[in-house]
Design an enzyme around this catalytic site. Structure first.
Site, PDB file in Angstrom:
ATOM      1  N   VAL A 118       0.841  -1.209   0.000  1.00 39.60           N
ATOM      2  CA  VAL A 118       0.000   0.000   0.000  1.00 39.60           C
ATOM      3  C   VAL A 118       0.873   1.255   0.000  1.00 39.60           C
ATOM      4  CG1 VAL A 118      -1.706   1.329   1.304  1.00 39.60           C
ATOM      5  CG2 VAL A 118      -1.906  -1.166   1.201  1.00 39.60           C
ATOM      6  N   GLY A 206       5.244  10.649  19.084  1.00 41.72           N
ATOM      7  CA  GLY A 206       6.192  11.584  19.728  1.00 41.72           C
ATOM      8  C   GLY A 206       6.778  12.541  18.700  1.00 41.72           C
ATOM      9  N   TYR A 249      -1.557  -8.775  16.071  1.00 44.85           N
ATOM     10  CA  TYR A 249      -1.899  -7.759  15.062  1.00 44.85           C
ATOM     11  C   TYR A 249      -3.139  -6.975  15.510  1.00 44.85           C
ATOM     12  CZ  TYR A 249      -3.004  -5.915  10.365  1.00 44.85           C
ATOM     13  OH  TYR A 249      -3.278  -5.114   9.282  1.00 44.85           O
ATOM     14  N   HIS A 285       3.057  -8.694  -2.102  1.00 44.35           N
ATOM     15  CA  HIS A 285       4.178  -9.641  -2.046  1.00 44.35           C
ATOM     16  C   HIS A 285       3.685 -11.022  -2.471  1.00 44.35           C
ATOM     17  CE1 HIS A 285       7.712 -11.718  -0.799  1.00 44.35           C
ATOM     18  NE2 HIS A 285       8.275 -10.593  -0.407  1.00 44.35           N
TER      19      HIS A 285
HETATM   20  P1  NAD Z   1       3.134  -4.577   3.652  1.00 38.81           P
HETATM   21  O1  NAD Z   1       3.615  -5.677   4.513  1.00 38.81           O
HETATM   22  O2  NAD Z   1       3.286  -4.705   2.183  1.00 38.81           O
HETATM   23  O3  NAD Z   1       3.746  -3.189   4.100  1.00 38.81           O
HETATM   24  C1  NAD Z   1       4.174  -2.909   5.403  1.00 38.81           C
HETATM   25  C2  NAD Z   1       5.501  -2.177   5.324  1.00 38.81           C
HETATM   26  O4  NAD Z   1       5.945  -1.847   6.644  1.00 38.81           O
HETATM   27  C3  NAD Z   1       6.595  -3.021   4.702  1.00 38.81           C
HETATM   28  O5  NAD Z   1       7.300  -2.262   3.748  1.00 38.81           O
HETATM   29  C4  NAD Z   1       7.475  -3.397   5.874  1.00 38.81           C
HETATM   30  O6  NAD Z   1       8.818  -3.647   5.508  1.00 38.81           O
HETATM   31  C5  NAD Z   1       7.313  -2.197   6.764  1.00 38.81           C
HETATM   32  N1  NAD Z   1       7.590  -2.457   8.173  1.00 38.81           N
HETATM   33  C6  NAD Z   1       7.115  -3.467   8.933  1.00 38.81           C
HETATM   34  N2  NAD Z   1       7.583  -3.364  10.191  1.00 38.81           N
HETATM   35  C7  NAD Z   1       8.363  -2.250  10.240  1.00 38.81           C
HETATM   36  C8  NAD Z   1       9.134  -1.622  11.244  1.00 38.81           C
HETATM   37  N3  NAD Z   1       9.193  -2.114  12.482  1.00 38.81           N
HETATM   38  N4  NAD Z   1       9.821  -0.504  10.922  1.00 38.81           N
HETATM   39  C9  NAD Z   1       9.783  -0.003   9.667  1.00 38.81           C
HETATM   40  N5  NAD Z   1       9.080  -0.557   8.673  1.00 38.81           N
HETATM   41  C10 NAD Z   1       8.366  -1.676   8.951  1.00 38.81           C
HETATM   42  O7  NAD Z   1       1.589  -4.399   4.015  1.00 38.81           O
HETATM   43  P2  NAD Z   1       0.481  -3.471   3.371  1.00 38.81           P
HETATM   44  O8  NAD Z   1      -0.592  -4.346   2.882  1.00 38.81           O
HETATM   45  O9  NAD Z   1       1.091  -2.498   2.451  1.00 38.81           O
HETATM   46  O10 NAD Z   1      -0.071  -2.724   4.667  1.00 38.81           O
HETATM   47  C11 NAD Z   1       0.256  -1.394   4.967  1.00 38.81           C
HETATM   48  C12 NAD Z   1      -0.538  -0.938   6.179  1.00 38.81           C
HETATM   49  O11 NAD Z   1      -1.944  -1.035   5.919  1.00 38.81           O
HETATM   50  C13 NAD Z   1      -0.270  -1.759   7.431  1.00 38.81           C
HETATM   51  O12 NAD Z   1      -0.244  -0.889   8.537  1.00 38.81           O
HETATM   52  C14 NAD Z   1      -1.476  -2.664   7.534  1.00 38.81           C
HETATM   53  O13 NAD Z   1      -1.751  -3.032   8.859  1.00 38.81           O
HETATM   54  C15 NAD Z   1      -2.561  -1.794   6.934  1.00 38.81           C
HETATM   55  N6  NAD Z   1      -3.648  -2.619   6.375  1.00 38.81           N
HETATM   56  C16 NAD Z   1      -3.494  -3.256   5.187  1.00 38.81           C
HETATM   57  C17 NAD Z   1      -4.535  -4.048   4.713  1.00 38.81           C
HETATM   58  C18 NAD Z   1      -4.425  -4.771   3.401  1.00 38.81           C
HETATM   59  O14 NAD Z   1      -5.351  -5.483   3.027  1.00 38.81           O
HETATM   60  N7  NAD Z   1      -3.369  -4.617   2.649  1.00 38.81           N
HETATM   61  C19 NAD Z   1      -5.716  -4.186   5.444  1.00 38.81           C
HETATM   62  C20 NAD Z   1      -5.811  -3.541   6.659  1.00 38.81           C
HETATM   63  C21 NAD Z   1      -4.785  -2.737   7.118  1.00 38.81           C
HETATM   64  N1  UDP Z   2      10.257  10.482  19.579  1.00 40.04           N
HETATM   65  C1  UDP Z   2      10.816  10.285  18.326  1.00 40.04           C
HETATM   66  N2  UDP Z   2      11.057  11.379  17.548  1.00 40.04           N
HETATM   67  C2  UDP Z   2      10.788  12.649  17.954  1.00 40.04           C
HETATM   68  C3  UDP Z   2      10.218  12.825  19.214  1.00 40.04           C
HETATM   69  C4  UDP Z   2       9.956  11.735  20.019  1.00 40.04           C
HETATM   70  O1  UDP Z   2      11.053   9.168  17.909  1.00 40.04           O
HETATM   71  O2  UDP Z   2      11.042  13.556  17.182  1.00 40.04           O
HETATM   72  C5  UDP Z   2       9.991   9.319  20.417  1.00 40.04           C
HETATM   73  C6  UDP Z   2      10.636   9.428  21.784  1.00 40.04           C
HETATM   74  O3  UDP Z   2      11.896   8.789  21.733  1.00 40.04           O
HETATM   75  C7  UDP Z   2       9.674   8.720  22.700  1.00 40.04           C
HETATM   76  C8  UDP Z   2       8.360   8.690  21.949  1.00 40.04           C
HETATM   77  O4  UDP Z   2       8.599   9.274  20.692  1.00 40.04           O
HETATM   78  O5  UDP Z   2      10.089   7.393  22.913  1.00 40.04           O
HETATM   79  C9  UDP Z   2       7.272   9.457  22.653  1.00 40.04           C
HETATM   80  O6  UDP Z   2       7.679  10.795  22.761  1.00 40.04           O
HETATM   81  P1  UDP Z   2       6.996  11.780  23.803  1.00 40.04           P
HETATM   82  O7  UDP Z   2       7.675  13.084  23.666  1.00 40.04           O
HETATM   83  O8  UDP Z   2       5.533  11.786  23.610  1.00 40.04           O
HETATM   84  O9  UDP Z   2       7.240  11.066  25.173  1.00 40.04           O
HETATM   85  P2  UDP Z   2       8.469  11.100  26.178  1.00 40.04           P
HETATM   86  O10 UDP Z   2       9.726  11.203  25.374  1.00 40.04           O
HETATM   87  O11 UDP Z   2       8.221  12.301  27.013  1.00 40.04           O
HETATM   88  O12 UDP Z   2       8.318   9.814  26.906  1.00 40.04           O
END
Ligand code: NAD
Ligand code: UDP
Ligand code: UDP
Length: 431
Positions: A118, A206, A249, A285
């Protein structure tokens, strides 16, 4: 016979060797440099002539015969052209043109999960509008090839980063999609899925709070669980098993929604929440194990279509371009509560298998396998709210969308030779 040591008769050096030494020095230090300088200026004059039109039979496009200024202006021209369009790739062969926006209209937009299915389509829309787009992705299920057609563009940046870690960026809008979405992917490492939905969303909130950006969460119809209300409207609180295989999820997204409204209420963060129903299209995918990709890949290879359970469970399928339009309308509109985005066109999974067979003209059998645990028995969005608040509704029929998706998977199959779809068990995606 005496050995010659280089010393001539009657002195240290003979006249002959002194002459050779002098001649060598003249050749090395005087004649060769003069010759080099002369040939250089000769070449220079040839170049000047070519520049002024006599190109000696070569076409003007041959870069070997361009002067320095020509190469520079050609580079500048190419760079300008490339900053107005995508570059065709196997995955995205069509050229997409990018608008040029004035500084005050061009937004800085972060798309987490932008290399996924998406996300990459959303990136296309935002890029074509002329915004500066930063994709943050850890490539768990996303692929670089989904956004490779933008890598050269000055408005596009790709950051390989995991959203469970803090992120510093200066942006106006955040589309927060990062999260694996298909059951085999999110069940592969359930703890990581929970961290991504909770810690990842916390970090993005944040960030949104700090830079005063508007943030949109892609939530899911899964927050309704196995619904006891049909179709599902936003007011329904859902029926979710908190400790089943889908909980990482479902509950992760429910907490993410809770965090969105807590940040809104407590810190005035501008939030948008989309509850997305089953979406399909190109760039899914091939190993995501979802019903659309599995059935199409199976049908195209004349392999049995695998239906889990009796196939009486229902799903409603939306084409990806409709979803992208809905996400865009939601982000840029004034509505702040959660909203369903989906196509109410509902199929039983059994009917869907027959439909895919028909569209692919496949002779595959339909094979019934064991049902998977906690599989929702029905699902269909009530989209009255989206129609009213966003003036949005799906425009692409399931059949039109499927035929584009079938063409896409046919291309992937031609490239790969064979694809073994991911079965009901959790599995790591193969890139
Ligand atoms: P996808 O798996 O193709 O895309 C998800 C992306 O997020 C991937 O590129 C993956 O590498 C990245 N990602 C995952 N964990 C991550 C992390 N910790 N840090 C950084 N990147 C991370 O799935 P999609 O179908 O494109 O879904 C996109 C969004 O839409 C998701 O949030 C999903 O929950 C939501 N969604 C999709 C559907 C659907 O039918 N496709 C339905 C409901 C909700
Ligand atoms: N955070 C981030 N990028 C930013 C600001 C915050 O990733 O530019 C992260 C930050 O590390 C924290 C989370 O967002 O873990 C929540 O931030 P917030 O300021 O709401 O909470 P706090 O840091 O006061 O716990
Ligand atoms: N499904 C199926 N065969 C497959 C893949 C999925 O019968 O090869 C079923 C699955 O059990 C579910 C429906 O199709 O009832 C939709 O599954 P999908 O994984 O696409 O999405 P979700 O369950 O998250 O809606």
């Amino acid at each position: 016979m005496s050995a010659s040591t280089g010393s001539g008769k009657g002195g240290f050096f003979s006249k002959q060797s002194i002459f050779i030494l002098l001649a060598g020095t003249m050749l090395g230090y005087v004649v060769l440099p003069v010759l080099l300088v002369e040939t250089g200026s000769l070449a220079g004059s040839v170049q000047m002539k070519m520049k002024s039109g006599t190109n000696g039979g070569y076409t003007n496009d041959d870069p070997r015969h361009l002067g320095g200024d020509d190469i520079m202006s050609r580079l500048i021209e190419n760079k300008k052209l490339l900053s107005t369009q995508s570059l065709p790739t196997d995955r995205s062969p069509q050229v997409m043109e990018t608008a040029i926006l004035s500084d005050h209209r061009r937004k800085k937009i972060l798309v987490t999960g932008g290399a996924g299915f998406v996300g990459s389509h959303l990136v296309d829309k935002l890029m074509m509008e002329g915004h500066e787009v930063t994709v943050v992705d850890n490539f768990f299920t996303g692929q670089k090839k989904n956004v490779a057609h933008w890598m050269h563009h000055p408005n596009f940046s790709l950051v390989v980063h995991d959203v469970t870690e803090p992120l510093m960026a200066e942006v106006n809008q955040i589309y927060h999609l990062a999260c694996p979405a298909s059951p085999p992917h999110y069940q592969f490492n359930p703890v990581k899925t929970i961290k991504t939905s909770t810690m990842g969303t916390l970090n993005m909130l944040g960030l949104a709070k700090r830079v005063k950006a508007r943030i949109l969460l892609t939530s899911t119809s899964e927050i309704y669980g196995d619904p006891q209300v049909h179709p599902q409207a936003e007011g329904y609180w859902g029926n979710v098993n908190p400790i089943g295989p889908r909980s990482c999820y479902d509950e992760g997204k429910r907490v993410a929604e809770t965090m969105m409204y807590s940040y809104k209420d407590q810190s005035n963060v501008e939030v948008r929440v989309a509850r997305i129903f089953n979406t399909f299209g190109p760039r899914m995918h091939p190993n995501d194990g979802r019903v659309v990709s599995n059935f199409i890949i199976q049908a195209l290879q004349e392999k049995p279509l695998t239906v889990y359970g009796e196939g009486d469970q229902t799903r409603s399928f939306q084409y990806v371009s409709d979803l992208v339009d809905g996400l865009h309308a939601l982000m840029n509109g004034g509505y702040e509560r959660p909203i369903n985005l989906g196509n109410p066109d509902e199929f039983t999974i059994k009917e869907f298998a027959v439909f895919i067979k028909k569209l692919t003209k496949s002779k595959s059998d339909i094979r019934f396998l064991a049902a998977t645990k906690d599989d929702p028995s029905k699902r269909k969005p009530d989209i009255s709210l989206a129609k009213e608040k966003l003036k949005w509704e799906p425009r692409v029929t399931v059949e039109e969308g499927l035929s584009k998706t079938i063409d896409y998977f046919q291309g992937i199959l031609d490239e790969a030779g064979e694809i073994i779809p991911t079965g009901p068990g959790a599995s790591k995606p193969q890139n």
